[in-house]
Design a protein around this motif. Structure first.
Motif, PDB file in Angstrom:
ATOM      1  N   THR A 174     -50.016   1.441 -44.335  1.00 18.44           N
ATOM      2  CA  THR A 174     -49.563   2.957 -44.402  1.00 18.44           C
ATOM      3  C   THR A 174     -48.210   3.065 -43.870  1.00 18.44           C
ATOM      4  OG1 THR A 174     -50.468   2.896 -42.069  1.00 18.44           O
ATOM      5  CG2 THR A 174     -51.830   3.760 -43.765  1.00 18.44           C
ATOM      6  N   VAL A 175     -47.371   1.945 -43.582  1.00 15.02           N
ATOM      7  CA  VAL A 175     -46.127   1.982 -43.319  1.00 15.02           C
ATOM      8  C   VAL A 175     -45.068   1.942 -44.464  1.00 15.02           C
ATOM      9  CG1 VAL A 175     -44.288   0.339 -41.909  1.00 15.02           C
ATOM     10  CG2 VAL A 175     -46.466   0.961 -40.931  1.00 15.02           C
ATOM     11  N   ILE A 176     -44.236   2.576 -44.499  1.00 13.29           N
ATOM     12  CA  ILE A 176     -43.138   2.585 -45.491  1.00 13.29           C
ATOM     13  C   ILE A 176     -41.775   2.097 -44.829  1.00 13.29           C
ATOM     14  CG2 ILE A 176     -41.820   4.175 -47.101  1.00 13.29           C
ATOM     15  CD1 ILE A 176     -44.354   5.879 -47.440  1.00 13.29           C
ATOM     16  N   THR A 177     -41.657   2.340 -43.903  1.00  9.80           N
ATOM     17  CA  THR A 177     -40.291   2.076 -43.242  1.00  9.80           C
ATOM     18  C   THR A 177     -40.770   1.512 -41.819  1.00  9.80           C
ATOM     19  OG1 THR A 177     -39.249   3.946 -44.440  1.00  9.80           O
ATOM     20  CG2 THR A 177     -37.910   2.925 -42.379  1.00  9.80           C
ATOM     21  N   ILE A 178     -40.099   0.346 -41.668  1.00 10.73           N
ATOM     22  CA  ILE A 178     -39.993   0.028 -39.967  1.00 10.73           C
ATOM     23  C   ILE A 178     -38.563   0.444 -39.528  1.00 10.73           C
ATOM     24  CG2 ILE A 178     -39.835  -2.156 -38.561  1.00 10.73           C
ATOM     25  CD1 ILE A 178     -41.149  -3.724 -41.161  1.00 10.73           C
ATOM     26  N   GLY A 179     -38.961   1.171 -38.358  1.00 15.36           N
ATOM     27  CA  GLY A 179     -38.056   1.787 -37.744  1.00 15.36           C
ATOM     28  C   GLY A 179     -36.953   1.020 -36.920  1.00 15.36           C
ATOM     29  N   GLU A 180     -35.831   1.603 -36.347  1.00 15.59           N
ATOM     30  CA  GLU A 180     -34.812   0.894 -35.661  1.00 15.59           C
ATOM     31  C   GLU A 180     -35.268   0.436 -34.351  1.00 15.59           C
ATOM     32  OE1 GLU A 180     -30.845   2.771 -35.154  1.00 15.59           O
ATOM     33  OE2 GLU A 180     -31.174   3.944 -36.682  1.00 15.59           O
ATOM     34  N   GLY A 181     -35.262  -0.701 -34.295  1.00 13.92           N
ATOM     35  CA  GLY A 181     -35.519  -1.406 -32.900  1.00 13.92           C
ATOM     36  C   GLY A 181     -36.969  -1.631 -32.847  1.00 13.92           C
ATOM     37  N   ALA A 182     -37.720  -1.278 -33.682  1.00 11.13           N
ATOM     38  CA  ALA A 182     -39.257  -1.146 -33.785  1.00 11.13           C
ATOM     39  C   ALA A 182     -39.591  -2.487 -32.836  1.00 11.13           C
ATOM     40  CB  ALA A 182     -40.008  -1.135 -34.861  1.00 11.13           C
ATOM     41  N   PHE A 183     -39.466  -3.784 -33.088  1.00 12.87           N
ATOM     42  CA  PHE A 183     -39.809  -4.745 -32.733  1.00 12.87           C
ATOM     43  C   PHE A 183     -38.872  -5.834 -32.087  1.00 12.87           C
ATOM     44  CE2 PHE A 183     -42.940  -3.445 -35.692  1.00 12.87           C
ATOM     45  CZ  PHE A 183     -44.206  -3.180 -34.833  1.00 12.87           C
ATOM     46  N   ALA A 184     -37.798  -5.177 -31.663  1.00 12.25           N
ATOM     47  CA  ALA A 184     -36.519  -5.934 -30.851  1.00 12.25           C
ATOM     48  C   ALA A 184     -37.097  -6.462 -29.552  1.00 12.25           C
ATOM     49  CB  ALA A 184     -35.410  -4.828 -30.717  1.00 12.25           C
ATOM     50  N   ASN A 185     -36.621  -7.747 -29.618  1.00 15.60           N
ATOM     51  CA  ASN A 185     -36.908  -8.585 -28.272  1.00 15.60           C
ATOM     52  C   ASN A 185     -38.220  -8.094 -27.593  1.00 15.60           C
ATOM     53  OD1 ASN A 185     -36.184 -10.277 -26.027  1.00 15.60           O
ATOM     54  ND2 ASN A 185     -34.683  -8.782 -25.425  1.00 15.60           N
ATOM     55  N   ASN A 211     -34.479  -7.669 -34.129  1.00 16.99           N
ATOM     56  CA  ASN A 211     -33.297  -8.355 -33.330  1.00 16.99           C
ATOM     57  C   ASN A 211     -33.583  -8.812 -32.032  1.00 16.99           C
ATOM     58  OD1 ASN A 211     -30.727  -8.994 -32.135  1.00 16.99           O
ATOM     59  ND2 ASN A 211     -29.745  -7.026 -32.685  1.00 16.99           N
ATOM     60  N   GLY A 212     -33.336 -10.127 -31.803  1.00 18.39           N
ATOM     61  CA  GLY A 212     -33.363 -10.623 -30.661  1.00 18.39           C
ATOM     62  C   GLY A 212     -34.872 -11.189 -30.357  1.00 18.39           C
ATOM     63  N   ASN A 213     -35.529 -11.528 -31.245  1.00 14.65           N
ATOM     64  CA  ASN A 213     -36.935 -12.020 -31.247  1.00 14.65           C
ATOM     65  C   ASN A 213     -36.703 -13.636 -31.310  1.00 14.65           C
ATOM     66  OD1 ASN A 213     -39.364 -10.441 -30.619  1.00 14.65           O
ATOM     67  ND2 ASN A 213     -38.535  -9.144 -32.276  1.00 14.65           N
ATOM     68  N   ASN A 214     -36.421 -14.244 -30.299  1.00 12.86           N
ATOM     69  CA  ASN A 214     -36.117 -15.735 -30.167  1.00 12.86           C
ATOM     70  C   ASN A 214     -37.512 -16.485 -30.590  1.00 12.86           C
ATOM     71  OD1 ASN A 214     -37.245 -15.505 -27.811  1.00 12.86           O
ATOM     72  ND2 ASN A 214     -35.252 -15.819 -26.854  1.00 12.86           N
ATOM     73  N   THR A 215     -38.718 -15.783 -30.649  1.00 15.82           N
ATOM     74  CA  THR A 215     -40.057 -16.721 -30.968  1.00 15.82           C
ATOM     75  C   THR A 215     -40.480 -16.464 -32.354  1.00 15.82           C
ATOM     76  OG1 THR A 215     -41.201 -14.939 -29.780  1.00 15.82           O
ATOM     77  CG2 THR A 215     -40.570 -16.688 -28.400  1.00 15.82           C
ATOM     78  N   ILE A 216     -39.649 -15.653 -33.230  1.00 23.00           N
ATOM     79  CA  ILE A 216     -40.254 -15.752 -34.501  1.00 23.00           C
ATOM     80  C   ILE A 216     -39.812 -16.918 -35.341  1.00 23.00           C
ATOM     81  CG2 ILE A 216     -39.776 -14.468 -36.595  1.00 23.00           C
ATOM     82  CD1 ILE A 216     -39.436 -11.939 -35.314  1.00 23.00           C
ATOM     83  N   ASN A 634     -28.401   1.234 -30.572  1.00 25.34           N
ATOM     84  CA  ASN A 634     -29.366   0.352 -29.383  1.00 25.34           C
ATOM     85  C   ASN A 634     -30.291  -0.487 -30.043  1.00 25.34           C
ATOM     86  OD1 ASN A 634     -32.029   0.229 -27.221  1.00 25.34           O
ATOM     87  ND2 ASN A 634     -29.800  -0.208 -26.362  1.00 25.34           N
ATOM     88  N   ARG A 635     -30.319  -1.815 -29.619  1.00 25.82           N
ATOM     89  CA  ARG A 635     -31.477  -2.786 -30.350  1.00 25.82           C
ATOM     90  C   ARG A 635     -32.849  -2.326 -30.091  1.00 25.82           C
ATOM     91  NH1 ARG A 635     -32.108  -8.661 -27.882  1.00 25.82           N
ATOM     92  NH2 ARG A 635     -30.114  -9.080 -28.856  1.00 25.82           N
ATOM     93  N   TYR A 636     -33.121  -1.361 -29.083  1.00 19.82           N
ATOM     94  CA  TYR A 636     -34.562  -1.311 -28.781  1.00 19.82           C
ATOM     95  C   TYR A 636     -34.950   0.087 -29.695  1.00 19.82           C
ATOM     96  CZ  TYR A 636     -33.825  -5.029 -25.466  1.00 19.82           C
ATOM     97  OH  TYR A 636     -33.564  -6.335 -25.149  1.00 19.82           O
ATOM     98  N   GLY A 637     -34.164   0.471 -29.957  1.00 19.26           N
ATOM     99  CA  GLY A 637     -34.582   1.918 -30.803  1.00 19.26           C
ATOM    100  C   GLY A 637     -34.929   3.056 -29.732  1.00 19.26           C
TER     101      GLY A 637
END
Length: 647
Positions: A174-185, A211-216, A634-637
């Motif tokens: 159902t997702v069309i857009t992944i928003g700003e900072g949705a899964f940052a860090n 952004n900032g997910n150093n485990t991906i 801001n990276r966390y949205g």
């Protein structure tokens, strides 16, 4: 009399008929209400049906979990994920497949689209008030993630629940857009993200999304019948330092600046055949990247696009490439092979990557700079940044054809510069490069402890003092303008500014830690490390590495980039009088954890909080969305923003 009685009887008959109709309507209304009202028979029947169906599904899910626990004591309830197309859990057999219908065989199609199991919990996607009440009464969670009406998965703490216990994020279709900072860090929220599965329904990944997910470790783009992601935003996968390889599908047409910035362990990337450019700093600091094949169709490489790729050995340039910006290859000093397809506007010869008409140099190999005197060939017009890098070159000879010089072209090792006397733009005098009329200082390269400038100079050019070593700079009274980055050096601790300076550009004191002495200046005032306009209503720039900052009452504006990259600042208190905060004002202030925005603020500029990597709380004393542009880079949205008009 008889006639009167007839008329009277007729009147009574009409009244009786009217009364009868009214009574019948009332009775009909009561009946309809009893059937269809909120507490009507039909409505109650629908509610009972919904409750029975959901109760049956919940019971079947609970039984499935109980069975799995009995089968294997290592079964982890939180590992159970199931939906329309998936079924997985930690003790699952290798060849076992299924869907939520495996658990609930009689599930109706309507619920098949809306009922899922995540981390062992039944989750119903609904906005129906009654259905929400029924689901909750049965222990079924409702709407754990937030998707806007137009299909954007926004940045919220609830959305982090989409990541399973194995660290896999499989987004719903159902997702069309992944928003700003949705899964940052996400690690800062105690959630480890290792794998991202992006369905073909997603069209755009917005700025800072991961952004900032150093485990991906893995990103999987799904496509179907030519459908899939078309746009990847700025910093979308920046600082994903454990991401080793990625394949960008051919559905992607646009990749933003810094999209893969500092993916420092990425060794391989396959680019979409439909992109038209390598954006600004797109692969900056991808230090493990060994080979880069730029696809046909790309026409432009932006500044820093392939910078600091220190392991890069091979570069393939397509025939379509016709423009390369400055500073593209800064720090990428190990390139040994550059293959250029026929038709491109560039050639690689004698260790130099140049355009075909031989006016610009874009890259110099190690062999080309392993000399003490570097002579620029006649015909070259532009000397771009960071071409010489750190090496043993001591002297540079510049021909008459050069009409543009970046100060960063030179390294601090260079102590002698010779410019042809017939060069129409530049002249060397007293260890400095000036304009021919000596009105503009372009570069001061003396390593002496004192700065001596020509009388009559009016403009200090960008980075003019970058290679200087003096601790104090006394500018002549003739100076009227400081360009961007004019005093860009860590050596200078004090600058004396005369009364005639009336134009100080933003970034003039970028990355400096110094005091200003203002001598009878009618345009500016300096106090406690901050440069203001004369009436002290606007903060122009911070010139010192402060830890605590308090903006005084009376200030109404904080200028563009005023505090950019001041990572030493841990806390800042804004005056209640502030109404405007500029573009990039706090960008790169990594010491910030929290900031409070006063109620009078009506404008926050673009990317005001870009790269403020630790800023997870922005408290705004206003009604929600009363200031446009959130989350301002801001990276966390949006999950970092707390609107509070009552504070």
């Amino acid at each position: 009399m008889e006639e009167y009685m007839k008329k009277n009887n007729y009147g009574i008959t009409l009244i009786a008929l009217a009364v009868t109709i009214i009574i019948m309507l009332i009775l009909a209304g009561v009946t309809i209400s009893a059937l269809t009202g909120n507490s009507g028979i039909t409505t109650q029947a629908k509610h009972s049906k919904t409750k029975n169906e959901l109760a049956a599904y919940k019971e079947q899910i609970d039984l499935f979990i109980a069975d799995k626990k009995m089968e294997n004591e290592e079964f982890d309830e939180e590992s159970l994920f199931s939906g329309k197309n998936t079924l997985r859990y930690n003790t699952q057999n290798e060849n076992e497949t299924g869907t939520i219908k495996t658990i609930c065989p009689q599930m109706k199609n309507d619920y098949l689209k809306r009922l899922e199991i995540k981390k062992g919990k039944a989750i119903l996607d609904t906005k129906d008030v009654t259905e929400i009440e029924i689901a909750r009464s049965l222990g079924i969670n409702v709407n754990p993630y937030e998707i806007s009406e137009d299909g954007e998965l926004i940045s919220s703490n609830g959305n982090l629940l989409l990541i399973d216990t194995n660290g896999t994020l499989e987004l719903p279709d159902t997702v069309i857009t992944i928003g700003e900072g949705a899964f940052a860090n996400t690690a800062s929220d105690g959630i480890v993200l290792r794998k991202v599965i992006i369905p073909y329904t997603v069209k755009e990944i917005k700025q800072n999304a991961f952004n900032g997910n150093n485990t991906i470790e893995e990103v999987e783009f799904q496509t179907k019948s030519g459908k899939g992601v078309t746009k990847i935003g700025d910093f979308a996968f920046a600082n994903c330092t454990n991401l080793k390889s990625i394949v960008i599908p051919d559905t992607v047409t646009d990749i933003g600046s810094d999209a893969f910035y500092n993916c420092s362990n990425m060794t391989n990337i396959k680019l979409s055949k439909k992109i038209k450019q390598i954006s600004y700093e797109m692969f900056h600091s991808c230090r493990a990247l060994v080979e880069l094949n730029i696809p046909e169709g790309v026409t432009y490489i932006g500044a820093g696009g392939i910078a600091n790729c220190s392991a890069l050995k091979k570069l393939v340039i397509p025939s379509t490439l016709n423009s390369i910006s400055d500073n593209v290859f800064y720090g990428s000093n190990s390139i040994e092979e550059i293959n250029i397809k026929d038709g491109s506007g560039f050639v690689y010869e004698n260790g130099m990557l140049i355009n075909k008409n031989r006016t610009n140099i874009y890259y110099l190999s190690e062999s080309a700079v392993n000399i003490e005197t570097f002579i620029i060939p006649q015909g070259i017009t532009t000397l771009g940044a960071n071409l010489l890098r750190n090496n043993k070159i001591k002297k540079v000879v510049i021909p008459s054809s050069v009409n543009y010089i970046e100060v960063d072209f030179f390294t601090s090792n260079v102590d002698e510069i010779e410019i042809a006397t017939d060069n129409p733009k530049y002249i060397v005098s007293n260890d400095a490069i000036y304009s021919k009329d000596k009105k503009i200082l372009y570069m001061y390269f003396s390593k002496g402890s004192e700065v001596t400038l020509e009388d009559g100079v009016t403009t200090i050019g960008p980075k003019a003092f970058k290679n200087a070593r003096a601790s104090i700079i006394k500018l002549p009274q003739s100076v009227k303008e400081l360009s961007a980055y004019a005093i860009y050096t860590s050596y200078v601790k004090k600058v004396v500014i005369g009364e005639n300076i009336n134009n100080i550009n933003r970034y003039a004191f970028y990355a400096c830690d110094l005091d200003l002495e203002m001598k009878k200046n009618n345009y500016y005032i300096w106090a406690d490390g901050l440069l203001y306009n004369k009436d002290k209503t606007k903060v122009i720039e911070c010139t010192k590495n402060l830890q605590q900052v308090e903006i005084p009452e009376g200030v109404v504006e904080i200028g563009d980039n005023a505090f950019q990259s001041r990572g030493s600042i841990k806390n800042i208190k804004l005056a209640s009088t502030v109404s405007k905060i500029g573009n990039g004002t706090f960008a790169g202030c990594n010491g910030f954890v929290e900031i409070e925005i006063p109620s009078k603020v009506t404008v926050i500029g673009t990317n005001c909080f870009e790269s403020t990597n630790n800023l997870k709380k922005i408290v705004i004393k206003k009604e929600k969305e009363s200031i446009a542009g959130a989350p301002w880079g801001n990276r966390y949205g949006d999950r970092a923003i707390e609107w509070n008009s009552e504070t």
